[in-house]
Scaffold this active site. Structure first.
Site, short mmCIF file in Angstrom:
data_model
loop_
_atom_site.label_atom_id
_atom_site.label_comp_id
_atom_site.label_asym_id
_atom_site.label_seq_id
_atom_site.Cartn_x
_atom_site.Cartn_y
_atom_site.Cartn_z
N TYR A 363 -0.07 4.19 -3.51
CA TYR A 363 1.19 3.76 -2.87
C TYR A 363 1.89 4.88 -2.11
O TYR A 363 1.57 6.04 -2.25
CB TYR A 363 2.10 3.01 -3.83
CG TYR A 363 2.66 3.70 -5.07
CD1 TYR A 363 2.52 5.04 -5.34
CD2 TYR A 363 3.36 2.92 -6.00
CE1 TYR A 363 3.07 5.61 -6.48
CE2 TYR A 363 3.91 3.47 -7.15
CZ TYR A 363 3.76 4.82 -7.37
OH TYR A 363 4.30 5.37 -8.49
N GLU A 364 2.82 4.45 -1.28
CA GLU A 364 3.52 5.33 -0.34
C GLU A 364 2.54 6.15 0.50
O GLU A 364 2.71 7.33 0.73
CB GLU A 364 4.55 6.20 -1.07
CG GLU A 364 5.62 5.32 -1.70
CD GLU A 364 6.88 6.03 -2.11
OE1 GLU A 364 7.28 6.99 -1.43
OE2 GLU A 364 7.49 5.61 -3.11
N GLY A 365 1.50 5.43 0.94
CA GLY A 365 0.46 6.05 1.75
C GLY A 365 -0.71 6.46 0.86
O GLY A 365 -0.57 7.32 0.00
#
Lengths: 381, 266
Positions: A363-365
């Site tokens: 997550y978050e990239g």
């Protein structure tokens, strides 16, 4: 170069650690098992000022910096990665973009309750068909009668969703413009046409209330548009740059927590008439893990300090997250191996830590996105 | 409502080491904390202040480092702090300590410009475990005392406490001013907030010396301490518990029930 932590930051680390050890650690296994959002600890963190660490006092924050904020996420994540991400998503992904891109009125109305912890925040970008390719937004926002916005669509995998009061939402205001047709909005829980969908049954960070957001002719006041129309994607990307430092700190904390637990375990467990800490394999494994975790820590702190110094930090945040997340997965897996069969049971926290670590690579990239950011910065095209 | 809370800095360990020669505590290398019972006394004082208004002052007698304990108190609701420190005070037993503190109370009252209505102490320090300083302080000051309070409220110049005892609690009251010693409260002491912690760091902590207290130094320190410690040791555990092992669950439960019945617990 000065790699020492100053007295002020150290004292706050002690405060975060005391809270994490006394209040967060004892319930970590229970909330993982039951997927119960730890609202009692969120309230306590609000009272202590942990939900607004990097914001100025005039906006309800603690007036500290990014470094102290990531050290908080780190300490929490050492014992409970769920609690770490609750703070990270709230701070980095909801309060921060309102602080950076919101009007003074929006800050008064939304940032103050968020930073003081009276309200909890969440961030909605990801959709079923817009994951890493987040520009493919299907959620739409249409201005009606020059009076209010009407949002339609849905978001998935939204951290804090079930417990949050304020949501930073991205939606398409002009499809023909692609990325540049995406705008940002502040949506409140309870606004007409806004509801929370099903909660995901996740592998790790199981208590962070990851749900779907549903917008069905959701009416949002005109003044809840954040910043300029069409700048939403840019705001989201800038927000995620900062968020990555928070997730990198979460990954760092997971690795440190796993090593701490394992160091204790290997000194208690005996096999072949010796403590397993006496075997060179154990010693070398832990030494390697400790060294790599220290490297991750320096990257995380470096990215936080660059942000605090108003330097370019996009590539530093990406490096910190790539290294810390890969390390967290690696360390927790190796630690579990040192535990052997006991590590595979829920009697010890190490299997939870291994499950929790995996998400930090996603997550978050994803780690792959971080590599795209880093190679792009290097000019390797 | 002016409240004074007396606190002591103690080593943070359950395995206290004793110097075999001097029979005193080995403090080197052991982190220090505020005596846990004193943190409850402070929490009680701060809750009273929050309920009816006033000021909470903390005082500690100890070496320079005891200022750290006072900073901790300032971060969880104390408004001002004083450190009583000086070579003359070293080696004080409970009599000398309470005498010095009683003098400090008067000096602090002058500095604060108002007498204290309520003086709170933890029931005892976890290092010495005497539980004498609070009651002795009340005697030196000529004030009424109530001990072992697990709950306290103040109304119209009267303090009401629940005094902890083995089979419940006694309800007791006394007029203010008074000295109260406090046991574990039903609620845990609060955590500092980031802001209160940073503010506490910046607050000055005045040091009160023997000179400031204008005290009779022959009643302080080793000279003023009639207590002579002959030896200190960890009491040996004479009875070990009963273990029921090697039985199926139902038989073990039945045996446990018999044991408890015989012991008149059930």
């Amino acid at each position: 170069m000065d790699f020492r932590i100053d007295e002020e930051h150290q004292e706050l680390i002690d405060l975060y650690r005391e809270f994490a050890q006394n209040e967060v650690k004892p319930i970590a296994a229970e909330i993982d098992e039951t997927e119960r959002f730890p609202i009692e600890n969120v309230k306590k963190m609000a009272e202590m000022g942990l939900l607004g660490i990097p914001f100025p006092e005039e906006y309800g924050g603690a007036g500290m910096d990014t470094l102290s904020y990531v050290q908080c996420v780190e300490e929490l994540s050492k014992v409970c990665a769920t609690t770490g991400v609750i703070v990270s998503a709230h701070t980095s992904l909801c309060a921060t973009p309102i602080y950076l891109f919101g009007t003074e009125e929006q800050k008064q109305k939304y940032l103050i309750p968020l930073a003081s912890g009276e309200k909890l925040g969440a961030f909605g970008l990801t959709e079923p068909s817009a994951g890493t390719d987040s520009s493919q937004q299907k959620t739409t926002a249409v201005l009606v009668d020059d009076d209010h916005w009407v949002l339609n669509g849905s978001k998935i995998f939204i951290t804090n969703a079930g417990a949050a009061d304020i949501f930073f939402i991205l939606a398409m205001t002009d499809k023909s413009l692609g990325n540049k047709g995406i705008s940002a909005f502040i949506v409140e829980k309870g606004m007409p046409g806004f509801s929370i969908g099903k909660q995901e049954n996740k592998m790790g960070i199981r208590a962070s209330s990851t749900c779907e957001l549903i917008f069905e002719d959701c009416i949002v006041p005109k003044e809840n548009l954040v910043g300029e129309i069409g700048k939403g994607f840019k705001y989201a990307m800038m927000t995620l740059d900062g968020g990555r430092i928070g997730i990198a700190a979460q990954a760092l904390g997971i690795a440190e927590g796993a090593i701490e637990e394992t160091v204790k375990y290997v000194q208690e467990r005996t096999q072949f008439g010796r403590r397993i800490s006496q075997f060179q394999n154990t010693q070398f494994e832990l030494a390697k893990m400790r060294a790599n975790t220290e490297a991750a820590k320096l990257l995380v702190y470096q990215a936080a300090c660059a942000k605090d110094n108003h330097e370019k930090y996009t590539h530093l945040a990406a490096m910190a997250k790539l290294v810390a997340a890969t390390n967290a997965s690696d360390v927790t897996r190796r630690c579990l191996q040192l535990y052997g069969g006991y590590g595979y049971t829920k009697d010890y926290p190490i299997e939870r830590m291994m499950r929790d670590a995996k998400i930090t690579e996603i997550y978050e990239g994803t780690s792959e996105v971080q590599m795209m950011v880093i190679s792009g910065w290097m000019g390797v095209k | 409502m002016n409240i004074l809370v007396c606190v002591k800095q103690v080593p943070d360990t359950n395995e206290i080491k004793i110097d075999p020669e001097t029979h005193t505590l080995v403090r080197a290398g052991v982190p220090s904390i505020v005596n846990p019972f004193d943190t409850y006394a402070l929490e009680a004082g701060v809750q009273i202040k929050e309920a009816i208004g006033g000021k909470v002052v903390v005082v500690s007698m100890g070496p320079e480092q005891a200022a750290d304990a006072l900073k901790t108190c300032l971060s969880v609701g104390a408004d001002a702090a004083y450190l009583v420190s000086g070579r003359e005070f070293g080696g004080s037993d409970t009599l000398a300590t309470s005498f010095i503190l009683s003098n400090a109370v008067k000096t602090i009252e002058e500095k604060e410009g108002a007498p204290f209505d309520l003086i709170l102490c933890g029931k005892q320090a976890v290092d010495g475990d005497t539980a004498q300083v609070g009651p002795e302080l009340a005697e030196h000051l000529g004030l009424p005392q109530l001990t072992y309070a697990m709950d306290l409220t103040v109304e119209d110049g009267v303090v009401k406490i629940k005094r902890e005892c083995d089979d419940g609690y006694d309800l007791m009251t006394t007029n203010l001013p008074a000295v109260i010693t406090v046991v574990k409260l039903p609620t845990e002491p609060r955590y500092p907030t980031i802001r209160s912690k940073m503010a506490a760091k910046k607050k000055p902590i005045p040091v009160l010396t023997a000179e400031d207290l204008a005290i009779d130094v022959s009643r302080c320190g080793l000279k003023g301490s009639p207590t002579k410690v002959k030896s200190t040791y960890t009491p040996s555990r004479e009875k070990s518990g009963v273990k029921i092992a090697g039985l199926p669950a139902d038989e073990a439960a039945a045996q446990l029930a018999t044991l408890l019945t015989d012991a008149k617990i059930l």
